[in-house]
Design a protein around this motif. Structure first.
Motif, short mmCIF file in Angstrom:
data_model
loop_
_atom_site.label_atom_id
_atom_site.label_comp_id
_atom_site.label_asym_id
_atom_site.label_seq_id
_atom_site.Cartn_x
_atom_site.Cartn_y
_atom_site.Cartn_z
N LEU A 227 0.81 -1.22 0.00
CA LEU A 227 0.00 0.00 0.00
C LEU A 227 0.84 1.27 0.00
CD1 LEU A 227 -2.86 -0.94 2.50
CD2 LEU A 227 -3.02 -0.74 0.02
N GLU A 228 2.14 1.13 0.13
CA GLU A 228 3.01 2.31 0.15
C GLU A 228 2.87 3.18 -1.10
OE1 GLU A 228 4.82 3.77 2.44
OE2 GLU A 228 4.08 2.30 3.88
N PRO A 229 2.80 2.59 -2.32
CA PRO A 229 2.61 3.43 -3.51
C PRO A 229 1.32 4.23 -3.47
CG PRO A 229 3.35 1.23 -4.15
CD PRO A 229 3.03 1.17 -2.70
N VAL A 230 0.26 3.66 -2.89
CA VAL A 230 -1.00 4.39 -2.77
C VAL A 230 -0.83 5.57 -1.81
CG1 VAL A 230 -3.42 4.24 -2.07
CG2 VAL A 230 -2.34 2.32 -3.26
N LYS A 231 -0.18 5.32 -0.68
CA LYS A 231 0.06 6.40 0.28
C LYS A 231 0.92 7.50 -0.33
CE LYS A 231 -0.32 3.52 4.44
NZ LYS A 231 0.38 3.04 5.66
N GLY A 232 1.79 7.11 -1.27
CA GLY A 232 2.66 8.10 -1.90
C GLY A 232 1.91 9.12 -2.74
N THR A 233 0.67 8.79 -3.15
CA THR A 233 -0.13 9.72 -3.96
C THR A 233 -0.95 10.68 -3.11
OG1 THR A 233 -2.03 8.21 -4.10
CG2 THR A 233 -0.30 7.96 -5.75
N TRP A 234 -1.01 10.46 -1.81
CA TRP A 234 -1.89 11.25 -0.95
C TRP A 234 -1.51 12.73 -0.94
CZ3 TRP A 234 -2.51 7.69 3.99
CH2 TRP A 234 -3.32 6.61 3.64
N LYS A 235 -0.22 13.01 -0.89
CA LYS A 235 0.20 14.41 -0.80
C LYS A 235 -0.14 15.18 -2.06
CE LYS A 235 4.09 17.30 0.61
NZ LYS A 235 5.50 17.31 1.08
N LYS A 236 -0.05 14.51 -3.21
CA LYS A 236 -0.31 15.18 -4.49
C LYS A 236 -1.80 15.26 -4.78
CE LYS A 236 0.82 14.89 -9.40
NZ LYS A 236 1.54 14.12 -10.45
N LYS A 237 -2.54 14.18 -4.51
CA LYS A 237 -3.96 14.10 -4.89
C LYS A 237 -4.91 14.50 -3.77
CE LYS A 237 -3.18 12.38 -9.02
NZ LYS A 237 -3.56 13.09 -10.25
N GLY A 238 -4.47 14.41 -2.51
CA GLY A 238 -5.36 14.69 -1.40
C GLY A 238 -6.13 13.46 -0.96
N VAL A 239 -6.59 13.46 0.29
CA VAL A 239 -7.25 12.31 0.89
C VAL A 239 -8.57 12.73 1.52
CG1 VAL A 239 -7.03 10.41 2.55
CG2 VAL A 239 -5.01 11.31 1.42
N THR A 240 -9.56 11.86 1.41
CA THR A 240 -10.82 11.99 2.14
C THR A 240 -10.87 10.92 3.21
OG1 THR A 240 -12.06 12.90 0.27
CG2 THR A 240 -13.32 11.80 1.99
N ILE A 241 -11.16 11.32 4.44
CA ILE A 241 -11.31 10.36 5.53
C ILE A 241 -12.78 10.06 5.71
CG2 ILE A 241 -11.04 10.00 8.01
CD1 ILE A 241 -8.51 11.60 7.94
N CYS A 242 -13.13 8.79 5.63
CA CYS A 242 -14.53 8.36 5.78
C CYS A 242 -14.70 7.61 7.10
CB CYS A 242 -14.94 7.44 4.63
SG CYS A 242 -14.95 8.26 3.02
N ASN A 243 -15.86 7.80 7.68
CA ASN A 243 -16.14 7.21 8.98
C ASN A 243 -17.51 6.53 8.93
OD1 ASN A 243 -17.89 7.94 11.55
ND2 ASN A 243 -15.84 7.49 12.28
#
Length: 563
Positions: A227-243
């Protein structure tokens, strides 16, 4: 794609409707295995079994019989398809339909379970290679698969015990336990051990302790690495946290924390809040901890359901991080709107809703009562099964649009229900509540009952369709604003048609439904919806602006500017 003639998927309808490009993509995702059905009008099913159906081509208007393969051959002019090619389809139409097929095939391919590599082991790469589908036989000849790298790669122990193959087989068995939700106690079953020993002499499968400690830790580390490659895109693309909240098989209350980005959804954590006071501070602290673990600079928004405690927690998160938005779940909002319409609350505040929508609750209550009577009496259920191939659904209240789902199923099994109650067996059987059985028969044979069901499904169809379109993995934040606007207009059409009123007339029932939808939209809309809407270039095009009267570009829409 707007110049292609689309049609409804419902059997028996002959109406043709054009859809916007964005809506077509979302609707197409619901039937990606047969995307070209939208270019024909289904007329009637041929026979009791199989996929043969009578259909009319929306281009040449000719009627044919056959399966989806014939539809595809007819529209794309595929030779030797057992059907004549469409004479009205142009090369441009074919190109667009081929693009639809390719996109659907890609979505189907992406939705298939992915092959996840097993954890790396001490000799895995040396003896097995990268393929997780390698042969698991313990014959020593398989210890070294690459003859070019045999020297120095396979020692005496590897050759004698085939350690690499054993470790990979251990990993596959462990993953079978984890992905299948099998109890670790199953590893103590003597037949489990004996089966592998008989298949592979000398091999002992992983036991109870190894599965829940060593192998589990290896699998967790492996997944985190992948999952590290996916986490690597977070800074560029942004993340939504769902609950989200749920309960496990032991009825323990859990809160899930997930991260969503363009690369996909990632499960982060599940918190057992048994014995905790689930107030706004508790929930906001969970969300804030998740934001800090990911990195505040990577998080764009936090999505929860619409409960007051979650709204309060979202506001606390916004006050802590000024750049992060709290957004209520759109699908949950649609569900609440349907619930307010179909099951209005008996409260003085909602007297007008109860007055106008109370009949809907009565119809749905009658439907659930009929279903309950049939299911709870084995002989009645056996009679039903004899007359219908479809089963009666047991829809939980927690399922989105539960009332609409049940009404849709009742419409599908209408003929089976009618044949059941007019059969001789229904009247002859006297072992259960005869008066109740007579009442059920009268209700099922009441045409006004089915007319009410049809009316409910017709005017709620735009809301249910939007719920389905939003409840997918396809990004749709930039479409939500326009969806709400167009949905309200689509709800109005069947209501005014039923009441035989002109477009400019007033309708008390529509006013109540409109008020419910607007109230939900007011609570749901956020600046992010308006921003995404205003950044969508499609809403500035002349084609979109001219599709309906009164449309304005986002920078001229006062509601967008105010938000």
């Amino acid at each position: 794609m707007s110049d292609l003639p689309f049609s409804s998927d419902s059997v028996g309808t002959t109406n043709r409707a054009s859809a916007t490009e964005d809506e077509n993509v979302s609707v197409g995702a619901l039937n990606d295995h047969a995307p070209l059905w939208r270019y024909v009008t289904k007329l009637e099913k041929m026979g009791k079994g199989g996929g043969n159906i009578s259909f009319r081509c929306n281009f040449c208007m000719n009627v044919y019989k056959g399966t989806y393969c014939r539809v595809k051959s007819h529209l794309l002019k595929i030779k030797k398809g057992g059907i004549a090619s469409c004479s009205r389809v142009t090369n441009a139409n074919i190109s667009k339909m081929q693009k639809v097929v390719e996109e659907a095939e890609l979505r189907v391919k992406e939705s298939l379970p992915r092959q996840v590599p097993l954890p790396n082991t001490s000799s895995h790469n040396k003896t097995i290679g990268s393929s997780s589908s390698a042969y698991y036989g313990l014959d020593s000849s398989l210890a070294c698969l690459d003859p070019k790298k045999r020297k120095g790669m396979c020692g005496p122990l590897e050759k004698a015990f085939n350690i690499g193959a054993r470790e990979q087989l251990d990993g596959e068995i462990a993953r079978m336990f984890y992905t299948g939700g099998l109890s670790f106690h199953f590893a103590r079953n003597p037949h489990y051990v004996r089966a592998f020993k008989n298949a592979f002499p000398g091999y002992v499968p992983p036991g109870y302790n190894v599965l829940r400690t060593t192998l589990l830790q290896k699998e967790k580390s492996n997944i985190e690495h992948l999952l590290e490659p996916v986490k690597g895109t977070w800074k560029k693309k942004g993340v939504t946290i769902c609950n989200d909240r749920w309960s496990d098989s032991q009825r323990r209350p859990l809160i899930n924390i997930m991260a969503v980005c363009e690369s996909g959804l990632m499960f982060l954590n599940a918190i057992n809040y048994e014995g905790e006071q689930k107030d706004k501070f508790f929930i906001s602290n969970l969300l804030i901890d998740a934001i800090r673990d990911i990195g505040p600079e990577k998080v764009v928004q936090v999505v929860t359901d619409n409960a007051p405690v979650y709204k309060a927690a979202g506001l606390l998160v916004e006050s802590r991080f000024q750049h992060i938005f709290w957004t209520p779940c759109v699908v949950h909002t649609f569900n609440l709107a349907l619930k307010s319409i179909c099951s209005p609350s008996p409260h003085p505040r909602y007297d007008d809703i109860m007055e106008e929508c109370g009949w809907i609750a009565k119809v749905s209550s009658e439907v659930f009562s009929i279903k309950k009577f049939i299911v709870n009496h084995s002989m009645r259920l056996a009679m039903f099964n004899d007359h219908s191939k479809l089963k009666l659904l047991s829809v939980a209240d927690t399922r989105f649009a539960s009332t609409i789902v049940m009404l849709k199923r009742f419409k599908q099994i209408k003929h089976g229900l009618e044949h059941m109650v007019i059969s001789e067996r229904w009247d002859v059987y006297k072992e259960d509540d005869v008066e109740k059985a007579r009442a059920v028969k009268e209700k099922i044979l009441d045409e006004y009952f089915w007319t009410d069901i049809d009316y409910i499904l017709n005017f709620t169809a735009p809301i249910y369709k939007m719920l389905r379109m939003a409840d997918t993995d396809t990004p749709c934040l930039h479409l939500i604003y326009e969806w709400w606007d167009s949905m309200i207009e689509k709800v109005k059409i069947p209501i005014f048609r039923k009441e035989r009123k002109q477009h400019n007339d007033s309708s008390r029932f529509f006013d109540v439904v409109h008020g419910i939808l607007v109230e939900r939209w007011t609570k749901n809309s956020t600046p992010l919806h308006c921003l995404a809407h205003s950044l969508n270039l499609r809403y500035y095009s002349e084609q979109w602006l001219e599709e309906a009267s009164g449309r304005v570009a986002p920078h001229q829409d006062l509601e967008v500017l105010i938000l």
